[in-house]
Every structure is written in structure tokens, then in C-alpha cells.
Design an enzyme around this catalytic site. Sequence first.
Site, short mmCIF file in Angstrom:
data_model
loop_
_atom_site.label_atom_id
_atom_site.label_comp_id
_atom_site.label_asym_id
_atom_site.label_seq_id
_atom_site.Cartn_x
_atom_site.Cartn_y
_atom_site.Cartn_z
N ARG A 1 0.84 -1.19 0.00
CA ARG A 1 0.00 0.00 0.00
C ARG A 1 0.88 1.25 0.00
O ARG A 1 1.53 1.56 0.99
CB ARG A 1 -0.94 0.03 1.21
CG ARG A 1 -1.79 1.29 1.25
CD ARG A 1 -3.04 1.17 2.11
NE ARG A 1 -2.77 1.07 3.52
CZ ARG A 1 -3.71 1.18 4.47
NH1 ARG A 1 -4.97 1.38 4.12
NH2 ARG A 1 -3.39 1.06 5.75
N ASP B 1 -4.11 3.00 14.11
CA ASP B 1 -3.25 3.55 13.06
C ASP B 1 -3.73 4.95 12.73
O ASP B 1 -4.54 5.53 13.46
CB ASP B 1 -3.21 2.64 11.84
CG ASP B 1 -4.57 2.52 11.12
OD1 ASP B 1 -5.52 3.25 11.50
OD2 ASP B 1 -4.68 1.73 10.18
#
Length: 528
Positions: free
Chosen positions: A157, A440
Site C-alpha cells: 500500500r 493507526d
Amino acid sequence: MSIDVAASSVAGANRVLTADALSFVGELHSRFEETRRSLMASRTRRQEKFDDGERPDFLAHTAEIRNGDWKVADQPVELRDRRVELTGPTERKMVINALNSGASVFMADFEDANSPTWKNMVEGQVNLSDAVRRIIDFDEGSRSYELAQATATLFVRPRGWHLVERHLEVSGAPVAGALFDAGLYVFGNASELLSRESGPYFYLPKLESHEEARLWNDVFVFCEDRLGIPPRSIKATVLIETITAAFEMEEILYELRDHSAGLNAGRWDYIFSIIKKFRHDPAFVLPDRSDVGMRVPFMRAYAEALVQACHRRGAPAIGGMSAFIPSRRDPTVNERALPVIVEDKRREGAQGFDGAWVAHPDLVPVVREVFDEILGDRPNQIDRLREDVDISADDLLDVTSAGRNITDDGLRANIAIGIQYIESWLNGQGAVGLFNLMEDTATAEISRSQIWQWIRHNVRTSEGRSVDRARVRTTIEDEMKDILGGNAATDRPHLDQARMLFEQLVLADEFVEFMTVPGSVHLNTAHA
């Protein structure tokens, strides 16, 4: 074209930051930066319309795509079964353990689970290069880590289109973080991956429109042509994590149809997007984060629309993140949490998802067992078209269906999570376990944006207390005492800085689009 790159002391940096690799990233910048900037300007104009009360809807000018008879390209064999996917940062030990975890896919994350220090970005590329070549190892005391014979399929990613990499400039301008991350990975590893009967696979974050997907597709076509690899070699799964992208899911699949590996329900950023896009509208005030689950009607509508869009077009649909961290010390924590996770994954399987995400290796067998029961010997359930689903714009925007349960505990949790996550991020760690959950950037964004929203709309908690600036400041003081636990702040050099940044974000008159943008200034100072 002049290319200026910061020095790096990371072992192996000379293998990924070669002159040819940097020149390739420079070519990507020269070809695509103007389009990227134009798309970012389009985001700004769209936000201005939302601020004036406009609401998104399905696009009239793309109705032909939605009504057309087309499919995405066939999936490679190794991407047809993705029943459990593990995500995490690109740290060396994590990469090894994740690839060995038994997951179908490991998504190595340069984005939300990563703190984008120059060291982390370069080291991550080195680690992935070694993993692709199966030469990655790691020693920790008397224990050694190396790859097992069978490993998860690797996805990467890159950062979203909105971020730049200030350590690499082309003709005096920083390159897009997305082009740096994806460009280096493709240049250094595409041929090696193809020789091993795999390929360069990506997860694409933060897209807000099908035009942004088109840009990614143009990048992929250029990479394949420039590097001499077969067309359609690059595959990408798009995270649907913005409300605007939810209205363009089929269009996004269409733009990437030769390179599409489906869509993923990025639930945490999706919640953040709802708050951000409609920040001035009191009808979009969300309750405590813990109350915005996937059974809430507007979230269920989003999930079912995603499955329907994917399966109509022959693409996999991947479910959302389970952020729980199993405890190896307190089995009672697991006894409470694991049944909830199993129920969540059974719901996703019943909706038609072909697999789901987890944030911790210990959850891989738990979720695999759920999808084994659902799928049996089938690799997926793409043939389940969900023709019974009929989702309207009103369904996707029915935020009031989540209720309005805003509590004192919810306020305190947002503050505690937000400050401690930012502290971790400034320390160079992008994924951190807090209160048995893996937090996160996306979850920290929810924490700070909810408080801004609650202040903006003069919210009162269910206990009857006003959420105003004075109350937030007082609660921050109280939470800081709990975070420190009587210890000196000098033991945590970035804590005061994190508290300051958090306060700036939640008390600002104007909403800050991404906390990582002002945060990067502090990060570059801390890790110069």
C-alpha cells in the site's frame, strides 16, 4: 530534469535508491504530477460545494458505465482465494512474521500503519526487495527469523495522492509519496516477481473519485510499457474509504478494469470521511466511535453496495479490518472479544465478502476458520451477485441511523487514543496497540475529527455535559496525567509535542484535512 535525494544510512539503501530507480521515479513525476495536482484541486472544489450544503449522488454522466455489460480482467491464480488478509508496517521482523502467518495476503503498508520517516520509507523498500527475493532474515537476541516455504501473497500500500515525499525532489519540487512508494517497488521488483510467477500487487488508499483511479491506471500502463513487463501484470485493490468513492465504485472498477483486483471496505477511514466531508452539517454528527459498527444502517448499506459492485464486475470484495489484538497474558480479554470478531466476520461472509482483514497474526486462524466454513472448497463467492441489494444515495447518507450516543467516556477515549497515537507516530511507529486495539492513522483521524465536530456543533454528552473548548482542554489535562501515570514527561520526549499537535487539530477554527500534513513538519524535525 534534476533529481535531488536525501542521503540514507539504511543498510541496503544503495540497492533501492539507484540512479536508474530514481530516474524512473523522476519520469513518473514529470508525466503525472500535473494531473495529480489538478485532481487535488478538484477535491478542494468538491469540498467547497459540500460546505455549501451540496450532497454527493450517483453520477449522471457515468450511468452508461453502471448500466454496461463489462467485467474486470481475470484474476491471477494466486489472487482468487483471499479469505484472510493481514496488514501491517514494513518493518523487517513484521514482514517475515506476516508472510509466515498463514494469511492469504499480507499488505505491507507504507501508509496508515507507517510513520513516513525517511528511514522507514527506505528501509521498507529494502525489506520488501529482500522479501521478494526470499533473502530476508532477522536476528533478535538468540532468535532468528526467516521465511517459511509457503508464504502469503504480498501486496503493497503506497501513500495516498495527497502526500508528498520531501526527501526526493525533481526539478525543485517534491515527488508524490504515491509515485515514490509504488515507483520504487515496481522498478526494483516487477521482473523478479514475474519470474516467480507472481506480480506487483497494490492496495490503493484514499481515492475520492474514478478520475483518481484513472490516474493510477495510467501510471500502471506507463510502468508496464516502460519496464517491458506484460500488460495487466500489475494488479490493485482499491480501498473504498471515502464517501465520494462509495458513489463511484463501479466507475473505479471500470477505470482499473485491466488492473483491478477488487475493492476493500476501509471502514475506519470511511467513518473519518463522513465527518470530514460534512463537517459543517449537524445532521452528520456521529456518536462515539464504538457505536459506529457495521450493523449501523448506513455502514451496512456501504458494505452491501461494495459487494454488489464487485461481484457484478467479476472482482473480489474484501471485508474490513478487525483491529483487536489478542492478549497472550489475559485470556479473559480474548474470551470477550473473539466471539464479537467471529460474529463480525460471519456477517461479512453472509453479505458476500470473499475475505477480510486482520491487524494481528493471532487472528489469522480465527478468521480463516470463519471463511473456511462459508466458502468450503470454493476460492471465493464472486458468483454471488447480490441482485437483492438496492442501495440509494439516501441509504449511504443516512448517518442519523447511527444514533447520537455521545458520552464522557467517548470523549476521554478519543483524547487518550489521539495523543498517544500521535506520540507513537512522531517516534517513528505508525501502528500501535492501545487498549487491546491496533490503532493507526485512520483511527487517530476519527478520534481528533470527532472532537472537532462535537465542539463545532455544541454537542452535549449523554451525561449532560457540554463538549466545548474549555471542557476539551480540561479533559486533555486529566488524560495527560493518566498517560504519564506519575512519571516525568522527559521519559517520553515526543509526548508534549503530540499533545500540542492534537490540541491544534481539535481546537482549530478550520478543519485540518489530514493530520499527517502538519504532522509531517514535526516528523521531519524529529527525524532529520
